[in-house]
Design an enzyme around this catalytic site. Sequence first.
Site, PDB file in Angstrom:
ATOM      1  N   CYS A  36       0.836  -1.209   0.000  1.00 41.28           N
ATOM      2  CA  CYS A  36       0.000   0.000   0.000  1.00 41.28           C
ATOM      3  C   CYS A  36       0.864   1.250   0.000  1.00 41.28           C
ATOM      4  O   CYS A  36       0.368   2.341  -0.244  1.00 41.28           O
ATOM      5  CB  CYS A  36      -0.904   0.047   1.221  1.00 41.28           C
ATOM      6  SG  CYS A  36      -2.003  -1.342   1.331  1.00 41.28           S
ATOM      7  N   CYS A  63       4.441   8.472   2.726  1.00 41.40           N
ATOM      8  CA  CYS A  63       4.640   9.801   2.170  1.00 41.40           C
ATOM      9  C   CYS A  63       4.817  10.826   3.282  1.00 41.40           C
ATOM     10  O   CYS A  63       4.790  10.498   4.465  1.00 41.40           O
ATOM     11  CB  CYS A  63       3.459  10.160   1.288  1.00 41.40           C
ATOM     12  SG  CYS A  63       1.911  10.152   2.189  1.00 41.40           S
ATOM     13  N   CYS A 107      -4.180   8.973   5.801  1.00 44.79           N
ATOM     14  CA  CYS A 107      -2.963   8.836   6.606  1.00 44.79           C
ATOM     15  C   CYS A 107      -3.279   8.977   8.090  1.00 44.79           C
ATOM     16  O   CYS A 107      -2.687   8.296   8.926  1.00 44.79           O
ATOM     17  CB  CYS A 107      -1.936   9.898   6.218  1.00 44.79           C
ATOM     18  SG  CYS A 107      -1.277   9.690   4.570  1.00 44.79           S
TER      19      CYS A 107
END
Lengths: 225, 398
Positions: A36, A63, A107
Amino acid sequence: MALKYSPTVIEHFTKPQNVGDICDADAVATEGSPACGDMITYSMKINPQTRIIEDVRFRSFGCASNIATASMATLMAKGKSIDDIKKMSHRDITVALGGLPAVKMHCSVLAVDGLKSAVKQWELEHGLVSDDNHILDRTAVTEALKGVLNPRTGCSLIDAKLINRMEIDNDEGRVFIEVMLCELDERFAENIEEEIREKIGALEGAQKVLVQFKPCEHIGKHLYF
Amino acid sequence: MIYFDNNDTTPLDPEALESMLPYLRDKFGNPASLHQYGLEAENALDKARETIAAVVNVEPKEIIFTSGATESNNLAIFGAARARPDRRHIIISSIEHSSVSEPAKRLENEGYRVTRLPVDGMGYISSEALREALDDDTALVSIVMANHEIGVIQEIQTLAEIAHSRGVWFHTDAAQALGKITFDVKALGVDFASFNGHKLHGPKGVGGLYFNRKARPKRLMEGAPQEFDLRPGTENVPGIVGFAKAVEIAARDQTVVIPEVRRLSAKLAGGLSTIEYTHLNGPPPEERLPGNLNITFLYIEGEAILMHLSNRGVCVSSGSACSSKSLVPSNVLTAIGLLHEEAHGAIRFSLSRFNTEAEVDEVIEHTTEVVQLLRSMTAFIPKMHSEREGGKGFYRKR
């Protein structure tokens, strides 16, 4: 697509807090996976008397906002009781970070789910909860789907009422989900499907997850996100 | 700032800018007008068309100007499909830019069959696969000349010949190729080729489409009969003049610029290859689009690398899901066989003739530090990835 991160996100990404491992940790949990491209590992020190998180550190594969949300999550968790963690919402992290782009909202879900996993694992090990809640039912599936967000709007599929059908076959462990998908969300279909598979697939007893999309008109209130 | 994202867009060449200014100031005429101003603008348009036609070796009347390669690709694909309505099959590759793959997808939704040719581990399409995919129902084959992510350059001439042997039209998206590799459109034998201004130091919002007498697309927009009745709307005269200037400069300087850009990107590849668990995606530097490199740094994520580099004044792009518009990893990187976790760690460095050796050295240094920093905090613990198909090395074996 240039991403507009808030100054707080940039700050936590550039100078993340509480990075690393606690060697003699009381609880360790990993959320997400390399495939992922989104993964956080927490390690925690929890005081068995007060049930307060005395220390927490993280490692991240992800990220900029993955790193920033994990960093903020550790700051927010430190000094809190495990009951506080259980009540924590991904929105708390988002607010503390001065907002996240809709496409990055997931996130914060990962960051808070990771904390909860670590706490749950600690509770299991200390015999504070039993792990017998294995019923694959609508409540469990709905709860799992609350963690799947529409990347365009940042709202969960449940909150946005995008789940059209939900069928659960307990004998075969089969879950069928039909999601309403408007034209603006078509480019995220693959991602949404993957997220649903991952979240429901993690439920005890779920063997097979089937996802189907139903084309629909734009849902007005999310149109301009 | 160090700009290593030239496959995305490029800085405007000062000479191209100069050439545009008169057409933004005094020479504002509409080429369709009959008076002096109109004539002045039309002459500029004709000259630009001649310049570009000469560089790619076609007739000026075979080039039309568009708003860019996206429009050119759309015009070629939909225009060809509509010009041959009796044929309902389209062939593209699995590494096309979205301005080719999305039009193909729309045709598919409208009932067309679409074949997406696979590529090998380097990104090459096999002639055999194309030959097998063609049938009497095929209207068009569209294959990118130089890929925007991994810089693989296809054997367009061979592929076009195969298409023609079955009476099928052939389009190539040459947006990345124009000005960076030399090619002769007549020799390639393609029916359509798409070009872009801003990938070779021309202005944004202008591009071109080559078409030949044998294959004329149907226009997509209705209006006045500009651009040989294929593309209505008053031409972007300053943009077209700047585009032609950029093409002229690229052709003029190619013998010096192309080897130099290749040398710089090979140096960058060499410098980055010393970082552990790192590999080059796509063909070796000497075989690919000059200036293009695509490198996976295992165990870390591309957007995080990109953001750290950006904070240090280095501009690159990434193939990771997080930096894509759809949150899935690059279709090009998965097409050449990368696992998702490998695609997530991919960074594209793309150089141009405005980059210097000193910049290459600096980028090697910054990238090495950033990779080290992110790896020191990664949650992705290397286990199964030390061995991979094609070997451990930076340059993959075929």
